[in-house]
Design a protein around this motif. Structure first.
Motif: not given
Length: 688
Positions: A13-37
């Protein structure tokens, strides 16, 4: 066999976890389905543009209206427009000298752009390309980079740096504390190993989860601190019970079995309460908060699994070698017993004193003011923060945060006129002209940019003062009320919709956490009053946490020490996250304490004696676990991103207050006052 398998799993798992951060993403402050989106979608489809998420601040020592400055700025604008990831560019100069895009003294003006792509891609490109290549002195002008995505790119960069620094500090620091506590290096390594087992397995599983849904990079932070902390919590509790059984004369095998049956049961109930608290984050429709739910639930499950499998196997092998070489004499009437005795002799006095102290510490929470995200979560040394500070000081308008009002094709002049009268709106750009204070001022420089075959858009440019503090939602609602047929977007609308979607679900989340934790404690204690008391006391400890957040991060106490800039409000997302984490950990300590009290009560039927003996057995462990976990969280207070500093300081304070005041004073005093009523439960009998 279990030890070898556990080690192999951890390494894999440590070997797999070493590349985990590259699989994660950044998010924006927005609410799916709302008028602004929906507005974002229409802007991209009908106008090939979007919010101005990139700002170039252009400075001239003379005036931005001079021919040389105009030509130099035009070259920068043309270069930016030619970038592959830039969908749209406009500026003070291409907008015919728009006054909202220029400082009153004439030394500053802005170039705005919309960068396409998801948050991870856009921010990586801005951080890697735009910031280094566009920040420069170019002849008659100096250019600085700012804007929402540029700020967010540096927030994520510094948060990742904080994570790596915390990772480097937590492990050796925890190891040193555990060696001091156990007086046995092997036990310290074993306990830390359980924590690392939970961290590595969770990161590996999160990498799998990331193949199917978004997982925020911030999930790694919560995985590290909670994985190590819970692993140590559970390790302390299990090892203490194992040692206790050995000193009573049990063999290693017998002690292991008893430990798993007693302390292991407590660990399971503890894990259920913490996981239940964090699972409530799934209620929010935001990938950012759901990422914390994925990480929190998985790390709890893995910590429990490690504590119930790898740890007992290792203890069975070590046997008597887990005992201290020169153990202190057993003292059944130690500090916590004596403290509990004093408390239970005067329960009303101590309960009142404890409640007053908690009330005083938590009172500032009444002044909580909910605001919106701000670039000042970054330290003043960050380049985008410096650009934002300069924008605040020089340009009194927010052209990059214009409200986008999209209406069906037709005459937009009446709506533009009405919108220009809204308090806080400095200017409205429409195909029919530029409007301010209810009157048309001049033609708009690029009317074609605001017209599509089926829709027309108006840009309502707010003043900087209108977007400060807590008034943004009111401004957005005022604009929407004037144009009920319109779709209103733009960054202020997105933040308002995000906050509305977030706060509307808070009662549901709170109810879920309280109900699930109550049910788990009821199942464990077979009592109605004890889980009710635990719920109230946990809420009191969280009140202290919110009091600290308001005092420190909203009002600015110790801001110079911690190195952040208070803005007078708190962004609601992180306090909600902290509520779920801190509530779960507080209930964790309640379970530890209650399990030993109930065990003694089941044997003796004596409420007072059970509380005192349970306190003596569990309070030292709770105190040690709380101290270690508080140290883990407090390491984030040394970071550069205010969000992480909030988590570090607020959660550490909540843990310490809970372990000392709540568990050490209020629990025994209230249990003494309740007497045998502590253990009453309704009888569910069905009669035919």
């Amino acid at each position: 066999m279990i030890l070898v398998l556990g080690l192999l799993i951890t390494l894999a798992c440590a070997a797999v976890a070493a590349g985990a951060l590259n699989s994660f993403v950044l998010s924006r402050w927005e609410a799916p389905g709302t008028e602004s989106v929906r507005a974002q979608e229409v802007l991209a489809r009908d106008f090939a543009t979007g919010n101005a998420n990139l700002v170039l601040l252009v400075e001239s020592s003379s005036t931005v209206d001079g021919p040389e400055v105009r030509a130099a700025a035009g070259r920068v604008e043309a270069r930016l427009a030619g970038e592959e990831r830039v969908a749209d560019v406009w500026s003070y100069w291409s907008r015919g000298g728009d006054p909202t895009m220029r400082s009153p003294d004439g030394h500053f003006a802005v170039i705005l752009a919309h960068v396409e792509g998801d948050a991870t891609t856009a921010r990586a490109w801005i951080r890697g390309h735009v910031l280094p290549s566009y920040t420069a002195d170019r002849g008659p002008i100096a250019v600085r980079v700012g804007g929402g995505e540029a700020v967010s790119s540096q927030v994520s960069e510094r948060a990742a740096s904080d994570f790596l620094r915390a990772e480097a500090l937590i492990v050796p620091l925890m190891l040193a504390l555990l060696i001091f506590l156990y007086r046995r290096v092997r036990l310290a390594l074993l306990t830390l190993g359980v924590g690392l087992f939970s961290v590595f397995t969770t990161l590996a599983l999160l990498r799998v989860v990331a193949r199917f849904t978004e997982v925020s990079t911030f999930a790694a932070n919560i995985t590290l601190v909670m994985g190590v902390g819970l692993g140590i919590d559970y390790g302390l509790f299990m090892i203490a019970r194992f040692r206790e059984e050995l000193t009573r004369g049990a063999t290693a095998g017998e002690a292991t079995a008893i430990t798993v049956r007693t302390a292991g049961r407590t660990v399971v109930f503890s894990g259920l309460t913490v996981a239940a608290s964090l699972s409530a984050l799934f209620v929010f429709p935001f990938p950012f908060l759901r990422s914390f739910a994925y990480a929190g639930v998985l790390v709890v499950v893995m910590a429990v699994l490690g504590a119930l499998t790898v740890l007992p196997a290792a203890l069975g092998v070590l046997g008597p070698r887990t005992l201290r070489r020169n153990p202190p004499p057993v003292n059944h009437h130690g500090f916590w017993y004596r403290l509990g005795t004093r408390v239970m002799r005067r329960p009303v006095l101590f309960a009142a004193a404890g409640l007053v102290l908690v009330g005083v510490l938590g009172a500032p929470a009444l002044g909580l003011r909910i605001g919106l995200p701000d670039d000042r979560v970054l330290p003043p040394t960050a380049s985008t923060r410096q650009t934002s500070d300069l924008l605040r000081a020089t340009i009194p308008y927010e052209p990059s945060d214009a409200l986008q009002v999209i209406v069906p094709a037709g005459d937009s002049a009446p709506l533009a006129t009405a919108l220009s009268r809204v308090p806080g709106i400095a200017q409205v750009n429409a195909p029919t002209g530029v409007y301010a204070a209810g009157a048309r001022q001049q033609p708009f420089a690029d009317p074609a940019a605001l017209i599509s075959p089926s829709t027309v858009r108006l840009e309502a440019v707010p003043t900087r003062a209108a977007l400060a503090g807590t008034d943004v939602p009111e401004l957005v609602e005022h604009v929407r009320a004037l144009a009920p047929e319109a779709i209103v977007g733009g960054f202020p609308a997105e933040l308002s919709d995000f906050r509305a979607a977030l706060t509307s679900r808070i009662p549901i989340v709170a109810a879920m956490i309280l109900a699930i934790s109550f049910a788990v404690l009821f199942a464990m204690a077979r009592s109605l009053l004890i889980p009710l008391k635990a719920t109230v006391l946990n809420l009191l400890s969280l009140t202290v946490m919110f009091g600290v957040l308001v005092t420190v991060f909203q009002n600015g106490a110790f801001a110079n020490v911690l190195g952040f800039t208070p803005i007078g409000t708190l962004d609601p997302a992180f306090p909600i996250l902290m509520f779920c984490v801190a509530y779960g950990l507080s209930m964790d300590y309640e379970v530890f304490l209650l399990s030993r009290i109930k065990e003694r009560y089941d044997r003796t039927g004596d409420n007072t004696r059970s509380v005192l003996e349970g306190l003596q057995r569990s309070a030292p462990l709770v105190t040690a676990a709380a101290a270690i976990l508080a140290v883990s969280f407090s390491l984030y207070a040394t970071g550069e991103v205010m969000y992480l500093q909030m988590i570090g300081v607020g959660t550490a304070v909540a843990i310490v207050v809970d372990a000392k005041i709540i568990r050490g004073v209020l629990v025994p005093s209230l249990m003494r006052l309740a007497g045998r009523a502590n253990w009453w439960a309704p009888s569910f009998r069905w009669q035919s």
